[in-house]
Design a protein around this motif. Sequence first.
Motif, PDB file in Angstrom:
ATOM      1  N   THR A 177       0.823  -1.201   0.000  1.00  0.00           N
ATOM      2  CA  THR A 177       0.000   0.000   0.000  1.00  0.00           C
ATOM      3  C   THR A 177       0.866   1.263   0.000  1.00  0.00           C
ATOM      4  OG1 THR A 177      -0.046   0.087   2.416  1.00  0.00           O
ATOM      5  CG2 THR A 177      -1.764  -1.220   1.312  1.00  0.00           C
ATOM      6  N   PRO A 178       0.262   2.438  -0.239  1.00  0.00           N
ATOM      7  CA  PRO A 178       1.012   3.691  -0.085  1.00  0.00           C
ATOM      8  C   PRO A 178       1.578   3.855   1.328  1.00  0.00           C
ATOM      9  CG  PRO A 178      -1.000   4.079  -1.337  1.00  0.00           C
ATOM     10  CD  PRO A 178      -1.079   2.662  -0.831  1.00  0.00           C
ATOM     11  N   TYR A 179       0.869   3.305   2.324  1.00  0.00           N
ATOM     12  CA  TYR A 179       1.364   3.382   3.704  1.00  0.00           C
ATOM     13  C   TYR A 179       2.666   2.603   3.848  1.00  0.00           C
ATOM     14  CZ  TYR A 179       1.479   2.892   8.799  1.00  0.00           C
ATOM     15  OH  TYR A 179       1.875   2.909  10.110  1.00  0.00           O
ATOM     16  N   PHE A 180       2.809   1.502   3.100  1.00  0.00           N
ATOM     17  CA  PHE A 180       4.059   0.744   3.090  1.00  0.00           C
ATOM     18  C   PHE A 180       5.203   1.628   2.599  1.00  0.00           C
ATOM     19  CE2 PHE A 180       6.991  -1.526   0.231  1.00  0.00           C
ATOM     20  CZ  PHE A 180       7.630  -2.358   1.139  1.00  0.00           C
ATOM     21  N   LEU A 181       4.956   2.367   1.508  1.00  0.00           N
ATOM     22  CA  LEU A 181       5.976   3.280   0.990  1.00  0.00           C
ATOM     23  C   LEU A 181       6.323   4.339   2.027  1.00  0.00           C
ATOM     24  CD1 LEU A 181       4.742   3.880  -2.674  1.00  0.00           C
ATOM     25  CD2 LEU A 181       6.604   2.401  -1.923  1.00  0.00           C
ATOM     26  N   GLN A 182       5.291   4.851   2.689  1.00  0.00           N
ATOM     27  CA  GLN A 182       5.502   5.885   3.704  1.00  0.00           C
ATOM     28  C   GLN A 182       6.379   5.361   4.837  1.00  0.00           C
ATOM     29  OE1 GLN A 182       1.868   7.373   5.413  1.00  0.00           O
ATOM     30  NE2 GLN A 182       2.909   8.027   7.273  1.00  0.00           N
ATOM     31  N   ARG A 183       6.063   4.159   5.347  1.00  0.00           N
ATOM     32  CA  ARG A 183       6.827   3.592   6.446  1.00  0.00           C
ATOM     33  C   ARG A 183       8.251   3.255   6.048  1.00  0.00           C
ATOM     34  NH1 ARG A 183       5.437   4.748  11.188  1.00  0.00           N
ATOM     35  NH2 ARG A 183       6.482   2.877  11.957  1.00  0.00           N
ATOM     36  N   MET A 184       8.438   2.900   4.779  1.00  0.00           N
ATOM     37  CA  MET A 184       9.768   2.563   4.282  1.00  0.00           C
ATOM     38  C   MET A 184      10.553   3.796   3.853  1.00  0.00           C
ATOM     39  SD  MET A 184      10.209  -0.711   4.534  1.00  0.00           S
ATOM     40  CE  MET A 184      11.565  -1.017   3.410  1.00  0.00           C
ATOM     41  N   GLY A 185       9.873   4.954   3.765  1.00  0.00           N
ATOM     42  CA  GLY A 185      10.545   6.169   3.329  1.00  0.00           C
ATOM     43  C   GLY A 185      10.867   6.166   1.848  1.00  0.00           C
ATOM     44  N   LEU A 186       9.990   5.569   1.045  1.00  0.00           N
ATOM     45  CA  LEU A 186      10.211   5.449  -0.397  1.00  0.00           C
ATOM     46  C   LEU A 186       9.183   6.263  -1.170  1.00  0.00           C
ATOM     47  CD1 LEU A 186      10.690   1.562  -0.597  1.00  0.00           C
ATOM     48  CD2 LEU A 186      12.496   3.290  -0.441  1.00  0.00           C
ATOM     49  N   SER A 187       9.575   6.740  -2.335  1.00  0.00           N
ATOM     50  CA  SER A 187       8.632   7.446  -3.202  1.00  0.00           C
ATOM     51  C   SER A 187       7.900   6.480  -4.109  1.00  0.00           C
ATOM     52  CB  SER A 187       9.364   8.495  -4.048  1.00  0.00           C
ATOM     53  OG  SER A 187       9.919   9.497  -3.220  1.00  0.00           O
ATOM     54  N   SER A 188       8.556   5.378  -4.465  1.00  0.00           N
ATOM     55  CA  SER A 188       7.942   4.373  -5.327  1.00  0.00           C
ATOM     56  C   SER A 188       8.629   3.038  -5.098  1.00  0.00           C
ATOM     57  CB  SER A 188       8.058   4.770  -6.805  1.00  0.00           C
ATOM     58  OG  SER A 188       9.404   4.672  -7.231  1.00  0.00           O
ATOM     59  N   LEU A 189       8.047   1.980  -5.633  1.00  0.00           N
ATOM     60  CA  LEU A 189       8.627   0.640  -5.493  1.00  0.00           C
ATOM     61  C   LEU A 189       9.938   0.512  -6.252  1.00  0.00           C
ATOM     62  CD1 LEU A 189       5.368  -1.491  -5.893  1.00  0.00           C
ATOM     63  CD2 LEU A 189       6.657  -1.083  -3.782  1.00  0.00           C
ATOM     64  N   ASP A 190      10.168   1.414  -7.206  1.00  0.00           N
ATOM     65  CA  ASP A 190      11.428   1.382  -7.952  1.00  0.00           C
ATOM     66  C   ASP A 190      12.633   1.632  -7.048  1.00  0.00           C
ATOM     67  OD1 ASP A 190      10.013   0.902 -10.273  1.00  0.00           O
ATOM     68  OD2 ASP A 190       9.880   3.032 -10.808  1.00  0.00           O
ATOM     69  N   GLU A 191      12.396   2.222  -5.874  1.00  0.00           N
ATOM     70  CA  GLU A 191      13.495   2.532  -4.960  1.00  0.00           C
ATOM     71  C   GLU A 191      13.831   1.371  -4.015  1.00  0.00           C
ATOM     72  OE1 GLU A 191      12.691   6.156  -2.904  1.00  0.00           O
ATOM     73  OE2 GLU A 191      12.459   7.329  -4.729  1.00  0.00           O
ATOM     74  N   LEU A 192      13.108   0.249  -4.141  1.00  0.00           N
ATOM     75  CA  LEU A 192      13.425  -0.907  -3.316  1.00  0.00           C
ATOM     76  C   LEU A 192      14.827  -1.417  -3.643  1.00  0.00           C
ATOM     77  CD1 LEU A 192      10.093  -2.947  -3.456  1.00  0.00           C
ATOM     78  CD2 LEU A 192      11.135  -1.993  -1.387  1.00  0.00           C
ATOM     79  N   PRO A 193      15.567  -1.886  -2.656  1.00  0.00           N
ATOM     80  CA  PRO A 193      16.903  -2.446  -2.923  1.00  0.00           C
ATOM     81  C   PRO A 193      16.802  -3.620  -3.887  1.00  0.00           C
ATOM     82  CG  PRO A 193      16.571  -2.107  -0.571  1.00  0.00           C
ATOM     83  CD  PRO A 193      15.236  -1.892  -1.225  1.00  0.00           C
ATOM     84  N   PRO A 194      17.860  -3.897  -4.667  1.00  0.00           N
ATOM     85  CA  PRO A 194      17.821  -4.980  -5.662  1.00  0.00           C
ATOM     86  C   PRO A 194      17.869  -6.361  -5.028  1.00  0.00           C
ATOM     87  CG  PRO A 194      20.008  -4.026  -5.577  1.00  0.00           C
ATOM     88  CD  PRO A 194      19.145  -3.163  -4.683  1.00  0.00           C
ATOM     89  N   LEU A 195      16.772  -6.767  -4.442  1.00  0.00           N
ATOM     90  CA  LEU A 195      16.690  -8.068  -3.783  1.00  0.00           C
ATOM     91  C   LEU A 195      15.977  -9.108  -4.639  1.00  0.00           C
ATOM     92  CD1 LEU A 195      17.075  -9.777  -1.175  1.00  0.00           C
ATOM     93  CD2 LEU A 195      14.857  -8.930  -0.415  1.00  0.00           C
TER      94      LEU A 195
END
Length: 214
Positions: A177-195
């Motif tokens: 959810t957008p709340y997941f992005l908020q808690r992770m401090g991310l603007s989008s899923l593209d900023e997730l580490p390359p896991l």
Amino acid sequence: MSEQDPAAQPAEVDDPSPNADEQIAFDINDFPGGARSALEAVLMVVEEPVTEVALASALELPVEDVREHLVALEEDYAAAQRGFTLRNVAGGWRMYSRADYAPVVEKFVLDGQQAKLTQASLETLAVIAYRQPVSRSRVSAVRGVNVDGVVRTLLSRGLIEEVEDVGESGAILYRTTPYFLQRMGLSSLDELPPLAPYLPDADVIDELIEEGHS
């Protein structure tokens, strides 16, 4: 024509509620710190990221001016080495603690000041984040355990949600959810580490699901 009975007339009552047409009037330049201090005052009371449009409406300023003030505020915070930062996350702006002070914040959290997700919840959330939209059976196949209870926990915390369109098998799919992005401090899923490369491919997951049903 007969006169109307005065008793039948509704009595006039003063309405204590504010008139819907009335607006709180102010000149943003009348505040001691001007628009930037007014922005800070608003951002200090929000519980989730607020859009530039909403801020512009509250301050009665053009959106472009608000955006410039927000960027300038963060530059001032960085130059002054403040412990907080102003970030544009999940489509809105909010105050966050600065990453440089993560050890202090982490110690505060680990001391029991806030509830933490369990290791099982974190692992399940990671699979959903990198494989979304994904069904519970696929998540279970990756983790090797039943995740029904963990998924319910993540749903209740607002970190994931059901996707409106079900998968080909008719199973319910889940995404972050957008709340997941908020808690992770991310603007989008593209900023997730390359896991993602370390997670099984879809074909491998299907084989694991079939093995589990056999």
